[in-house]
Design a protein around this motif. Structure first.
Motif, PDB file in Angstrom:
ATOM      1  N   SER A  56     100.239  27.782 -33.624  1.00  0.00           N
ATOM      2  CA  SER A  56     100.861  27.447 -34.932  1.00  0.00           C
ATOM      3  C   SER A  56     102.519  26.998 -34.721  1.00  0.00           C
ATOM      4  O   SER A  56     102.745  27.101 -33.839  1.00  0.00           O
ATOM      5  CB  SER A  56     100.606  28.492 -36.114  1.00  0.00           C
ATOM      6  OG  SER A  56     101.614  29.565 -35.794  1.00  0.00           O
ATOM      7  N   SER A  57     103.099  26.483 -35.848  1.00  0.00           N
ATOM      8  CA  SER A  57     104.226  26.153 -35.667  1.00  0.00           C
ATOM      9  C   SER A  57     105.250  27.289 -35.306  1.00  0.00           C
ATOM     10  O   SER A  57     106.126  27.046 -34.805  1.00  0.00           O
ATOM     11  CB  SER A  57     104.836  25.403 -37.063  1.00  0.00           C
ATOM     12  OG  SER A  57     104.601  26.477 -38.010  1.00  0.00           O
ATOM     13  N   SER A  58     104.862  28.522 -35.736  1.00  0.00           N
ATOM     14  CA  SER A  58     105.757  29.610 -35.283  1.00  0.00           C
ATOM     15  C   SER A  58     105.453  30.238 -33.984  1.00  0.00           C
ATOM     16  O   SER A  58     106.112  31.036 -33.647  1.00  0.00           O
ATOM     17  CB  SER A  58     105.472  30.805 -36.259  1.00  0.00           C
ATOM     18  OG  SER A  58     104.141  31.041 -36.204  1.00  0.00           O
ATOM     19  N   GLY A  59     104.645  29.519 -33.042  1.00  0.00           N
ATOM     20  CA  GLY A  59     104.352  29.745 -31.799  1.00  0.00           C
ATOM     21  C   GLY A  59     103.386  30.999 -31.664  1.00  0.00           C
ATOM     22  O   GLY A  59     102.942  31.445 -30.587  1.00  0.00           O
ATOM     23  N   ARG A  60     102.612  31.431 -32.602  1.00  0.00           N
ATOM     24  CA  ARG A  60     101.498  32.442 -32.657  1.00  0.00           C
ATOM     25  C   ARG A  60     100.303  31.696 -32.430  1.00  0.00           C
ATOM     26  O   ARG A  60      99.863  30.538 -32.869  1.00  0.00           O
ATOM     27  CB  ARG A  60     101.617  33.178 -34.071  1.00  0.00           C
ATOM     28  CG  ARG A  60     102.734  33.763 -34.142  1.00  0.00           C
ATOM     29  CD  ARG A  60     102.575  34.701 -35.572  1.00  0.00           C
ATOM     30  NE  ARG A  60     103.808  35.585 -35.559  1.00  0.00           N
ATOM     31  CZ  ARG A  60     104.075  36.121 -36.608  1.00  0.00           C
ATOM     32  NH1 ARG A  60     103.499  36.275 -37.784  1.00  0.00           N
ATOM     33  NH2 ARG A  60     105.327  36.892 -36.766  1.00  0.00           N
ATOM     34  N   VAL A  61      99.238  32.321 -31.711  1.00  0.00           N
ATOM     35  CA  VAL A  61      97.915  32.195 -31.717  1.00  0.00           C
ATOM     36  C   VAL A  61      97.092  32.814 -32.625  1.00  0.00           C
ATOM     37  O   VAL A  61      97.227  33.862 -32.922  1.00  0.00           O
ATOM     38  CB  VAL A  61      97.603  32.589 -30.248  1.00  0.00           C
ATOM     39  CG1 VAL A  61      96.090  32.013 -29.730  1.00  0.00           C
ATOM     40  CG2 VAL A  61      98.248  31.904 -29.196  1.00  0.00           C
ATOM     41  N   ASP A  62      96.038  31.931 -33.023  1.00  0.00           N
ATOM     42  CA  ASP A  62      95.140  32.400 -33.976  1.00  0.00           C
ATOM     43  C   ASP A  62      93.944  33.122 -33.495  1.00  0.00           C
ATOM     44  O   ASP A  62      93.411  32.757 -32.723  1.00  0.00           O
ATOM     45  CB  ASP A  62      94.680  31.198 -34.964  1.00  0.00           C
ATOM     46  CG  ASP A  62      93.862  31.792 -35.955  1.00  0.00           C
ATOM     47  OD1 ASP A  62      93.844  32.806 -36.359  1.00  0.00           O
ATOM     48  OD2 ASP A  62      93.237  30.835 -36.826  1.00  0.00           O
ATOM     49  N   ILE A  63      93.960  34.465 -33.899  1.00  0.00           N
ATOM     50  CA  ILE A  63      92.852  35.220 -33.270  1.00  0.00           C
ATOM     51  C   ILE A  63      91.533  34.938 -33.474  1.00  0.00           C
ATOM     52  O   ILE A  63      90.741  34.781 -32.688  1.00  0.00           O
ATOM     53  CB  ILE A  63      93.190  36.724 -33.758  1.00  0.00           C
ATOM     54  CG1 ILE A  63      92.265  37.762 -33.118  1.00  0.00           C
ATOM     55  CG2 ILE A  63      92.858  36.983 -35.245  1.00  0.00           C
ATOM     56  CD1 ILE A  63      92.736  37.960 -31.725  1.00  0.00           C
ATOM     57  N   ASN A  64      91.224  34.060 -34.758  1.00  0.00           N
ATOM     58  CA  ASN A  64      89.943  33.648 -34.622  1.00  0.00           C
ATOM     59  C   ASN A  64      89.528  32.563 -33.829  1.00  0.00           C
ATOM     60  O   ASN A  64      88.365  32.359 -33.343  1.00  0.00           O
ATOM     61  CB  ASN A  64      90.061  33.091 -36.308  1.00  0.00           C
ATOM     62  CG  ASN A  64      90.184  34.226 -37.483  1.00  0.00           C
ATOM     63  OD1 ASN A  64      89.472  35.245 -37.250  1.00  0.00           O
ATOM     64  ND2 ASN A  64      90.777  33.872 -38.446  1.00  0.00           N
ATOM     65  N   ILE A  65      90.440  31.722 -33.512  1.00  0.00           N
ATOM     66  CA  ILE A  65      90.118  30.646 -32.485  1.00  0.00           C
ATOM     67  C   ILE A  65      89.883  31.281 -30.969  1.00  0.00           C
ATOM     68  O   ILE A  65      88.793  30.921 -30.448  1.00  0.00           O
ATOM     69  CB  ILE A  65      91.089  29.752 -32.368  1.00  0.00           C
ATOM     70  CG1 ILE A  65      91.695  29.063 -33.674  1.00  0.00           C
ATOM     71  CG2 ILE A  65      91.016  28.706 -31.243  1.00  0.00           C
ATOM     72  CD1 ILE A  65      92.627  28.058 -33.729  1.00  0.00           C
ATOM     73  N   LEU A  66      90.609  32.364 -30.845  1.00  0.00           N
ATOM     74  CA  LEU A  66      90.248  33.143 -29.650  1.00  0.00           C
ATOM     75  C   LEU A  66      88.836  33.974 -29.610  1.00  0.00           C
ATOM     76  O   LEU A  66      88.170  33.895 -28.625  1.00  0.00           O
ATOM     77  CB  LEU A  66      91.200  34.229 -29.135  1.00  0.00           C
ATOM     78  CG  LEU A  66      92.696  33.633 -28.949  1.00  0.00           C
ATOM     79  CD1 LEU A  66      93.840  34.734 -28.785  1.00  0.00           C
ATOM     80  CD2 LEU A  66      92.541  32.660 -27.627  1.00  0.00           C
TER      81      LEU A  66
END
Length: 74
Positions: A29-39
């Motif tokens: 995301s724009s904040s540089g975080r990775v979405d856990i649901n995608i992983l």
């Protein structure tokens, strides 16, 4: 009669492009975080593919055993 083992040294420069990380807007995301649901979805897909591959190998193995048993029974 023995062949000597010579070390071959190459002076050619490796012309491969540098490794880069693809920018997928889904994953980061724009904040540089990775979405856990995608992983988690990616892990599920990999597990399903692995399970499917294992089932194919088990099926082939059982088919081979069946065919060999059929041939040996005659």
């Amino acid at each position: 009669m023995f062949m000597s083992a010579e070390k071959v040294v190459s002076n050619k420069i490796n012309d491969l492009p540098p490794l880069t990380t693809p920018n997928n807007s889904e994953e980061v995301s724009s904040s540089g975080r990775v979405d856990i649901n995608i992983l988690l979805n990616r892990a599920r897909k990999e597990k399903e593919k692995e399970t499917r591959t294992n089932l194919v190998f088990v099926g082939l193995t059982l088919s081979l055993i069946f065919v060999v048993g059929l041939i040996l029974s005659f």
